[in-house]
Design an enzyme around this catalytic site. Structure first.
Site, PDB file in Angstrom:
ATOM      1  N   LEU A  70       2.375   2.050  13.141  1.00  0.00           N
ATOM      2  CA  LEU A  70       1.292   2.638  12.360  1.00  0.00           C
ATOM      3  C   LEU A  70       0.213   1.574  12.270  1.00  0.00           C
ATOM      4  CD1 LEU A  70       3.084   4.333   9.296  1.00  0.00           C
ATOM      5  CD2 LEU A  70       2.196   5.471  11.342  1.00  0.00           C
ATOM      6  N   ASP A  71      -1.047   1.989  12.270  1.00  0.00           N
ATOM      7  CA  ASP A  71      -2.127   1.023  12.071  1.00  0.00           C
ATOM      8  C   ASP A  71      -1.972   0.352  10.712  1.00  0.00           C
ATOM      9  OD1 ASP A  71      -3.182   1.803  14.490  1.00  0.00           O
ATOM     10  OD2 ASP A  71      -4.694   3.136  13.613  1.00  0.00           O
ATOM     11  N   ARG A  72      -2.503  -0.837  10.612  1.00  0.00           N
ATOM     12  CA  ARG A  72      -2.363  -1.622   9.374  1.00  0.00           C
ATOM     13  C   ARG A  72      -2.857  -0.855   8.151  1.00  0.00           C
ATOM     14  NH1 ARG A  72      -4.035  -7.986   8.878  1.00  0.00           N
ATOM     15  NH2 ARG A  72      -3.342  -8.316   6.726  1.00  0.00           N
ATOM     16  N   ARG A 176      -7.975   8.591  14.524  1.00  0.00           N
ATOM     17  CA  ARG A 176      -9.228   7.988  14.069  1.00  0.00           C
ATOM     18  C   ARG A 176     -10.353   8.208  15.079  1.00  0.00           C
ATOM     19  NH1 ARG A 176      -7.243   1.991  12.809  1.00  0.00           N
ATOM     20  NH2 ARG A 176      -9.416   1.727  12.125  1.00  0.00           N
TER      21      ARG A 176
END
Length: 244
Positions: A70-72, A176
């Site tokens: 997962l992205d930060r 995103r």
């Protein structure tokens, strides 16, 4: 070959890691990753979930293995494997697209008129200022990758919306980048939107993951919507109770 000694972990970090666990058995651990915690080290990261996995290491020194990311800035469900066979099993679930992921996103911009649809837009990775990002690409562009994301608007208020996102492919920053391309980027997105001028964190939450598990059958794991996500949705008059 002997296992490399694992780095020490403080009691505070061990307790923090254990507090994130949603589910665990002999094959897997499912975490509710908070926004701001990187999954892996590098790039100036001082503490990552991968570092915290030391808290769950076996007596032989082997710690659980990451099988997806997962992205930060993204919060929510993340699954790791306790053993090498479990890691191979789960990696195949993701690569074969049998894992079904559902995200919630708070967005702002030119909202789609329809209530639901699919973003079927190839993406290509580019380097800008030493930072990789994904951009919408023409079909057939060299280096472009297929990227498909199902979407549904759960609640609207002015130029804001709560959206349910279901990625069918697993490209970097896929949700995103697709939402930026659709002209309704995620609030708090520093790379594809307006960053902290719109929210204190990336308002993207990995709400659920349905996946085959090594022990047999399929399981669905769900992470509660974070308080700061709920608070901002409330301020924007978006109804988060309308969920899958």
């Amino acid at each position: 070959m002997r296992n490399r000694p694992l780095p020490p972990i403080s009691n505070e970090d061990r307790a923090f890691a254990e507090s994130l666990v949603l589910y665990e058995d002999s094959d897997i651990i499912v975490f509710d990753k908070p926004s701001g915690l990187a999954v892996q080290g590098g790039g100036g990261v001082t503490k990552s979930l991968d570092d915290l996995l030391v808290a769950f290491a076996k007596s032989n020194g082997k710690k659980p293995r990451l099988v997806h990311r997962l992205d930060r800035g993204t919060s929510g469900v993340l699954i790791v494997a306790r053993t090498r066979p479990a890691a191979a099993f789960l990696s195949e679930e993701f690569s074969a697209r049998r894992a079904m992921k559902t995200y919630l996103a708070l967005v702002q911009g030119t909202l789609p008129e329809a209530g639901e649809g699919v973003f079927d837009q190839p993406l290509v990775k580019v380097e800008e200022g030493g930072r990789p990002r994904m951009l919408a690409a023409r079909p057939g562009r060299k280096g472009s990758q297929q990227a498909v994301t199902g979407w549904r608007i759960l609640s609207r208020s002015g130029g804001y919306a709560l959206m349910e996102m279901k990625p069918e492919t697993g490209r970097m920053h896929q949700i995103r980048a697709h939402l930026m391309s659709a002209r309704c980027p995620i609030l708090g997105d520093h790379l594809y939107g307006t960053g902290r001028t719109s929210a204190d964190r990336l308002m993207l939450h990995a709400q659920s993951l349905e996946i085959g598990v090594p022990g047999g059958g399929r399981r669905q794991f769900t992470a509660p919507v974070p308080s700061e996500f709920l608070a901002l949705a409330g301020e924007l008059d978006l109804d988060v109770s309308v969920q899958p």
